[in-house]
Each structure stands twice: as structure tokens, then as C-alpha cells.
Design a protein around this motif. Structure first.
Motif, short mmCIF file in Angstrom:
data_model
loop_
_atom_site.label_atom_id
_atom_site.label_comp_id
_atom_site.label_asym_id
_atom_site.label_seq_id
_atom_site.Cartn_x
_atom_site.Cartn_y
_atom_site.Cartn_z
N PRO A 1 8.59 2.18 2.91
CA PRO A 1 7.67 1.04 2.87
C PRO A 1 8.28 -0.23 3.42
CG PRO A 1 7.58 2.26 0.81
CD PRO A 1 8.74 2.80 1.57
N LEU B 1 0.83 -1.21 0.00
CA LEU B 1 0.00 0.00 0.00
C LEU B 1 0.87 1.27 0.00
CD1 LEU B 1 -2.86 -0.98 2.47
CD2 LEU B 1 -3.02 -0.74 -0.02
N LEU B 2 1.92 1.26 0.80
CA LEU B 2 2.80 2.43 0.85
C LEU B 2 3.54 2.60 -0.46
CD1 LEU B 2 4.27 2.12 4.47
CD2 LEU B 2 2.53 3.73 3.65
N GLU B 3 3.96 1.50 -1.06
CA GLU B 3 4.60 1.60 -2.37
C GLU B 3 3.64 2.15 -3.42
OE1 GLU B 3 8.39 -1.20 -3.29
OE2 GLU B 3 6.43 -1.95 -3.90
N ALA B 4 2.39 1.65 -3.40
CA ALA B 4 1.40 2.11 -4.37
C ALA B 4 1.08 3.59 -4.17
CB ALA B 4 0.12 1.28 -4.24
N ALA B 5 1.21 4.07 -2.94
CA ALA B 5 0.93 5.48 -2.65
C ALA B 5 2.11 6.38 -3.02
CB ALA B 5 0.59 5.65 -1.18
N GLY B 6 3.21 5.78 -3.49
CA GLY B 6 4.36 6.57 -3.90
C GLY B 6 5.28 6.99 -2.77
N VAL B 7 5.17 6.35 -1.62
CA VAL B 7 6.06 6.68 -0.50
C VAL B 7 7.48 6.25 -0.87
CG1 VAL B 7 6.57 6.26 1.93
CG2 VAL B 7 4.20 6.41 1.16
#
Length: 213
Positions: A173, A162-168
Motif C-alpha cells: 500500500p 483502500l489497499l490497507e483496508a483490503a488487507g493488502v
């Protein structure tokens, strides 16, 4: 990052395997076998399922060297002083965290995503401990009532994706996923956190003999 996580996971899981074998009073060969299969078992199953050739420890025997070194270091430490309370659970939690996120990243490299990546991460993190417990004649932690185990790996792997998908940006992540896995697992051990227990209450069969004949 993936390589470093897998080496750390191998070392910590080898330590947990050595502690488990030591509690069963196994000899040196038994300790090394339990430590090694604990360290490389989950990743081996992952690679077989992903059709990844060669399997990671065959492609790079350093993983086996690290697992043996981790087991020997644990043995030497245990011979000079008593391992702290919950040392096995802590080593297992750390290995679960390192291997889960590393397993997700390996699955991503193989083109997997979403649910498959989460499952591969969970298998990578949890399967080695299952093999260790079975060979040590223990009920695997994943099946024990009142323990968070595979569910912590699923939660950490999902948070990572989820964090990767959010561009963090990296490595946030990765670190967040590992902290989630380890934190939930340690909370389960120390605070008794667990999933709800499902139980079916069946009616007594009229033909079943009652107590006392």
C-alpha cells in the motif's frame, strides 16, 4: 517506514526548494531558508493541526540537518553541471509522494482515519511547496491552472488507505500510494494532464461602459 519516508521527503523537498531559490538568484542564506521551510513546512502544519507535541523536527533535529544537507548537495551539483530539464518538477513530485503517504501514516498513529488522514497527508505533501512558491514570489502550483498537484496527493492517499483496508500486506500500500502520487504529478508535467477548468461566463452589465466610450 514512516521515519524513512519523512527523511526522504525532507531531503527531496529541500532539493526542490534549493533549485527554486537558485532560479531566483538568492544568496546562500536565502537558499537554505527556502529549502528548509519547503522541507519541514507541510509536516509542521500537520503536527500543529493534529496537536502532536513536540513538532517532528523539534523532537528530532536530524530533519533539519537532512534538509540543510540536501540543499547544500543540490547547490554543489548545480555549480558543476546544469540541472536536467524538469528537475525541479521531478524533485517536487518525489517529495510530494514521500510526504503524502508519510503524513497519512502519522495521522493514523495519532488516531485519525478516513477523510482526516487523507487531508493530513495532502497538507503534509503540498503545504511545503506552497510556502516555497509564496516566498519565491511565484503562484503556488496548487493554484495554477492546468496542473495536477493536491489532487495527486488525495488520489495517492486514498489508494493507500483502500489497499490497507483490503488487507493488502505491507509495504505494497505504501509503495502503491507513492507511485500513484509521483506518477500522476509527472504525467501532469510531461503530458499536460489536468483537471477540468471551471469558468463562469457573466452577462455584461447594461450600465457598464462599452469599448470606445
Amino acid at each position: 517506514m514512516v521515519y524513512a519516508l519523512q527523511l526522504l521527503g525532507v531531503a527531496v523537498f529541500a532539493a526542490s526548494g534549493a533549485l527554486s531559490a537558485g532560479r531566483k538568484r538568492m544568496d546562500l542564506m536565502g537558499v537554505l531558508v527556502i529549502a528548509t521551510v519547503t522541507a519541514i513546512g507541510g509536516g509542521t502544519i500537520r503536527d500543529v493541526l493534529l496537536d502532536r507535541h513536540p513538532v517532528f523536527w523539534i523532537a528530532d533535529p536530524l530533519y533539519v540537518v537532512v534538509s540543510v544537507a540536501g540543499a547544500v548537495a543540490t547547490l554543489l551539483f548545480a555549480r558543476t553541471r546544469r540541472p536536467p530539464a524538469h528537475s525541479l518538477a521531478l524533485a517536487d513530485a518525489l517529495g510530494l509522494g514521500f510526504f503524502t503517504i508519510g503524513g497519512v501514516q502519522v495521522a493514523q498513529q495519532m488516531g485519525a482515519g478516513g477523510i482526516v488522514a487523507v487531508l493530513m497527508g495532502t497538507i503534509t505533501g503540498a503545504a511545503g511547496g506552497v510556502i516555497r512558491d509564496v516566498l519565491s514570489a511565484e503562484i503556488p502550483l496548487i493554484f495554477r491552472k492546468g496542473h495536477l498537484y493536491a489532487s495527486t496527493a488525495i488520489a495517492g492517499a486514498t489508494l493507500f488507505l483502500l489497499l490497507e483496508a483490503a488487507g493488502v500486506p505491507s509495504p505494497v500500500p505504501t509503495l502503491a500510494g507513492m507511485v500513484a502520487v509521483v506518477g500522476l504529478r509527472v504525467a501532469s508535467v510531461l503530458l499536460g494532464w489536468h483537471l477540468p477548468v471551471f469558468e463562469v461566463h457573466e452577462e455584461r452589465d447594461e450600465l457598464e461602459p462599452r469599448d470606445g466610450g
